[in-house]
Design a protein around this motif. Structure first.
Motif, PDB file in Angstrom:
ATOM      1  N   VAL A 189     -84.148  19.060 -28.991  1.00 32.56           N
ATOM      2  CA  VAL A 189     -85.334  18.230 -29.232  1.00 32.56           C
ATOM      3  C   VAL A 189     -84.914  16.777 -29.446  1.00 32.56           C
ATOM      4  O   VAL A 189     -84.011  16.488 -30.240  1.00 32.56           O
ATOM      5  CB  VAL A 189     -86.088  18.732 -30.497  1.00 32.56           C
ATOM      6  CG1 VAL A 189     -87.327  17.892 -30.758  1.00 32.56           C
ATOM      7  CG2 VAL A 189     -86.473  20.207 -30.354  1.00 32.56           C
ATOM      8  N   LEU A 190     -85.566  15.873 -28.740  1.00 36.72           N
ATOM      9  CA  LEU A 190     -85.332  14.443 -28.941  1.00 36.72           C
ATOM     10  C   LEU A 190     -86.087  14.003 -30.190  1.00 36.72           C
ATOM     11  O   LEU A 190     -87.315  13.977 -30.201  1.00 36.72           O
ATOM     12  CB  LEU A 190     -85.823  13.665 -27.717  1.00 36.72           C
ATOM     13  CG  LEU A 190     -85.640  12.148 -27.762  1.00 36.72           C
ATOM     14  CD1 LEU A 190     -84.166  11.769 -27.738  1.00 36.72           C
ATOM     15  CD2 LEU A 190     -86.373  11.484 -26.605  1.00 36.72           C
ATOM     16  N   LEU A 191     -85.346  13.689 -31.267  1.00 39.54           N
ATOM     17  CA  LEU A 191     -85.999  13.287 -32.524  1.00 39.54           C
ATOM     18  C   LEU A 191     -86.262  11.791 -32.571  1.00 39.54           C
ATOM     19  O   LEU A 191     -87.181  11.346 -33.239  1.00 39.54           O
ATOM     20  CB  LEU A 191     -85.136  13.676 -33.728  1.00 39.54           C
ATOM     21  CG  LEU A 191     -84.911  15.157 -33.988  1.00 39.54           C
ATOM     22  CD1 LEU A 191     -84.095  15.351 -35.257  1.00 39.54           C
ATOM     23  CD2 LEU A 191     -86.230  15.905 -34.090  1.00 39.54           C
ATOM     24  N   ARG A 192     -85.400  11.021 -31.913  1.00 35.90           N
ATOM     25  CA  ARG A 192     -85.590   9.560 -31.920  1.00 35.90           C
ATOM     26  C   ARG A 192     -85.075   9.012 -30.606  1.00 35.90           C
ATOM     27  O   ARG A 192     -83.897   9.204 -30.290  1.00 35.90           O
ATOM     28  CB  ARG A 192     -84.829   8.933 -33.092  1.00 35.90           C
ATOM     29  CG  ARG A 192     -84.978   7.420 -33.176  1.00 35.90           C
ATOM     30  CD  ARG A 192     -84.378   6.841 -34.458  1.00 35.90           C
ATOM     31  NE  ARG A 192     -82.937   6.827 -34.435  1.00 35.90           N
ATOM     32  CZ  ARG A 192     -82.173   6.431 -35.460  1.00 35.90           C
ATOM     33  NH1 ARG A 192     -82.729   6.032 -36.582  1.00 35.90           N
ATOM     34  NH2 ARG A 192     -80.869   6.439 -35.346  1.00 35.90           N
ATOM     35  N   PRO A 193     -85.920   8.345 -29.820  1.00 33.64           N
ATOM     36  CA  PRO A 193     -85.417   7.757 -28.579  1.00 33.64           C
ATOM     37  C   PRO A 193     -84.463   6.606 -28.879  1.00 33.64           C
ATOM     38  O   PRO A 193     -84.533   5.989 -29.939  1.00 33.64           O
ATOM     39  CB  PRO A 193     -86.669   7.237 -27.873  1.00 33.64           C
ATOM     40  CG  PRO A 193     -87.811   7.411 -28.787  1.00 33.64           C
ATOM     41  CD  PRO A 193     -87.342   8.070 -30.055  1.00 33.64           C
ATOM     42  N   GLY A 194     -83.561   6.339 -27.968  1.00 31.90           N
ATOM     43  CA  GLY A 194     -82.603   5.248 -28.147  1.00 31.90           C
ATOM     44  C   GLY A 194     -82.048   4.877 -26.788  1.00 31.90           C
ATOM     45  O   GLY A 194     -82.633   5.231 -25.755  1.00 31.90           O
ATOM     46  N   SER A 195     -80.905   4.222 -26.774  1.00 28.22           N
ATOM     47  CA  SER A 195     -80.409   3.707 -25.496  1.00 28.22           C
ATOM     48  C   SER A 195     -79.892   4.808 -24.587  1.00 28.22           C
ATOM     49  O   SER A 195     -79.770   4.612 -23.393  1.00 28.22           O
ATOM     50  CB  SER A 195     -79.346   2.639 -25.736  1.00 28.22           C
ATOM     51  OG  SER A 195     -78.223   3.218 -26.347  1.00 28.22           O
ATOM     52  N   ILE A 196     -79.573   5.979 -25.139  1.00 27.43           N
ATOM     53  CA  ILE A 196     -79.287   7.133 -24.280  1.00 27.43           C
ATOM     54  C   ILE A 196     -80.631   7.794 -24.013  1.00 27.43           C
ATOM     55  O   ILE A 196     -81.271   8.336 -24.917  1.00 27.43           O
ATOM     56  CB  ILE A 196     -78.277   8.086 -24.956  1.00 27.43           C
ATOM     57  CG1 ILE A 196     -76.920   7.370 -25.023  1.00 27.43           C
ATOM     58  CG2 ILE A 196     -78.162   9.400 -24.180  1.00 27.43           C
ATOM     59  CD1 ILE A 196     -75.859   8.106 -25.786  1.00 27.43           C
ATOM     60  N   THR A 197     -81.088   7.687 -22.779  1.00 25.51           N
ATOM     61  CA  THR A 197     -82.477   8.039 -22.461  1.00 25.51           C
ATOM     62  C   THR A 197     -82.647   9.547 -22.240  1.00 25.51           C
ATOM     63  O   THR A 197     -81.671  10.274 -22.060  1.00 25.51           O
ATOM     64  CB  THR A 197     -82.931   7.306 -21.184  1.00 25.51           C
ATOM     65  OG1 THR A 197     -82.054   7.710 -20.115  1.00 25.51           O
ATOM     66  CG2 THR A 197     -82.828   5.789 -21.353  1.00 25.51           C
ATOM     67  N   ARG A 198     -83.895   9.990 -22.233  1.00 25.17           N
ATOM     68  CA  ARG A 198     -84.208  11.398 -21.963  1.00 25.17           C
ATOM     69  C   ARG A 198     -83.652  11.829 -20.615  1.00 25.17           C
ATOM     70  O   ARG A 198     -83.191  12.945 -20.436  1.00 25.17           O
ATOM     71  CB  ARG A 198     -85.730  11.584 -21.950  1.00 25.17           C
ATOM     72  CG  ARG A 198     -86.302  11.672 -23.342  1.00 25.17           C
ATOM     73  CD  ARG A 198     -87.509  12.578 -23.407  1.00 25.17           C
ATOM     74  NE  ARG A 198     -88.534  12.238 -22.447  1.00 25.17           N
ATOM     75  CZ  ARG A 198     -89.367  13.132 -21.917  1.00 25.17           C
ATOM     76  NH1 ARG A 198     -89.260  14.402 -22.227  1.00 25.17           N
ATOM     77  NH2 ARG A 198     -90.302  12.741 -21.076  1.00 25.17           N
TER      78      ARG A 198
END
Ligand code: TXA
Ligand code: MG
Length: 327
Positions: A189-198
């Motif tokens: 689960v992606l909890l926080r988006p950041g510079s490493i993208t989905r």
């Protein structure tokens, strides 16, 4: 008294000594500056919460110098292992179940059975972590409710006198907190988006990670993601196409036309050339500058949602949703 340390061999050694003795040291990472303490020492972690004025239920990320050290602290399923191998050292935090014999203190984990682990790539951070030997708990080095710091000067303005030392390693290159992915049970689960993208995560695990869904009570969640976390003190809203006022401040991007832009308190362009990486790196310092401009409202112009735009939108949406709520 807060010591100012340069990122020299001596400065790093002194920072490591302070951390091993239970002190608080702000240090650079490639994302944002961290407010570090010995993660194995709950008293040291408690000082982090105190210095930040942070609600104590927020778990802290434990930073280690090498992937092998992280593997000793958490249980890595195949997705977690693949992500660690692909993106560490780098701006990724993995939330995984605590391993038997793991050393990260319960307070640092806020009592959870999981632990957030990260191997940063910043050379000063890596040298420091290697010298400390133990995991270092570090939230972003700002007071709770303020934006994250991307330079030693930002840290000083928030935490001078509240930490033992600040290790100066220049500006943080990424400028946004790490991407957080929870790998627990069979869910990723992606909890926080950041510079490493989905999309980059999908390339490694063979499918897109799930998104957090607050109504899904079985899903891992990120308790620290309070709305106020990203909010400047000045009211903030999206640009709605209507002329903005001379009392407003403008946060813009690229070369878009904003009616009234020539006559405002202050303008910050996240990237005049329309580069999202540059925009991410400038986000928090721009928000800080606009927050200090004495404007009645910060107006945020259109920002594309592709790539890093997702994370930038996430931070700004939270800041806007939080405007007028507490703090
Ligand atoms: O880039 C970054 O991640 C920076 C630098 C210093 O490494 N650190 C950072 O920490 O942004 P902080 O404390 O501001 O944000 C950490 C987030 C919080 O939202 C917290 O809830 C989440 O990580 N987190 C940490 N451990 C967790 C866990 N076991 N379960 C769920 N969320 C966790
Ligand atoms: Mg933070």
């Amino acid at each position: 008294m807060t010591l100012r340390l340069t990122a020299s061999t001596d400065g790093i050694a002194e920072a490591a000594r302070l951390l091993r003795a239970g002190g608080l040291v702000a240090f650079p990472t490639e994302t944002v500056y961290g407010l570090g303490a010995d993660a194995t020492d709950s008293a040291a972690s408690a000082r982090i919460y105190a210095a930040k004025g942070r609600p104590s239920f927020n778990p802290l990320i434990a930073h280690v110098a090498e992937t092998d050290a992280a593997l000793r602290e958490g249980v890595f399923n195949p997705d977690a292992l693949a992500l660690a191998r692909a993106f560490w050292p780098g701006p990724l935090t993995l939330v995984v179940p605590v391993k038997a014999g793991g050393t990260v203190s319960e307070l640092s984990r806020a009592g959870l059975g999981s632990v957030g682990l990260r191997v940063p790539s910043h050379p000063v951070a890596r040298a420091l972590l290697a010298a400390v030997v133990r995991p270092v708990a570090a939230p972003s080095a700002n007071r709770s409710g303020h934006v994250s710091p991307t330079s030693a000067a930002h840290v000083i303005s928030d935490l001078d006198g509240r930490v033992d030392a600040i290790l100066d390693g220049g500006s943080s290159e990424v400028g946004l907190e790490s991407t957080i992915v929870a790998c627990e049970d069979n869910r990723t689960v992606l909890l926080r988006p950041g510079s490493i993208t989905r999309e980059a995560i999908a390339e490694v695990i063979g499918r897109l990670p799930e998104l957090t869904d607050d109504s899904d009570h079985a899903a891992p969640r990120s308790p620290g993601r309070m709305l106020a976390h990203y909010a400047p003190k000045t009211p903030i809203r999206w640009y709605d196409g209507r002329r903005i006022f001379p009392t407003d401040a403008l946060l813009t991007f690229g070369s878009q036309a904003v009616d009234g832009a020539d006559d405002t308190k202050a303008v910050q362009n996240l990237s005049p050339s329309g580069n999202l990486v540059e925009a991410a790196a400038n986000l928090y310092s721009s928000l800080r500058m606009l927050d200090q401009a004495g404007a009645s409202t910060i107006v945020v112009a259109h920002i594309p949602r592709n790539g890093l735009g997702e994370a930038i939108h996430d931070r700004l949406t939270r800041a806007i949703a939080a405007a007028g709520v507490g703090e």
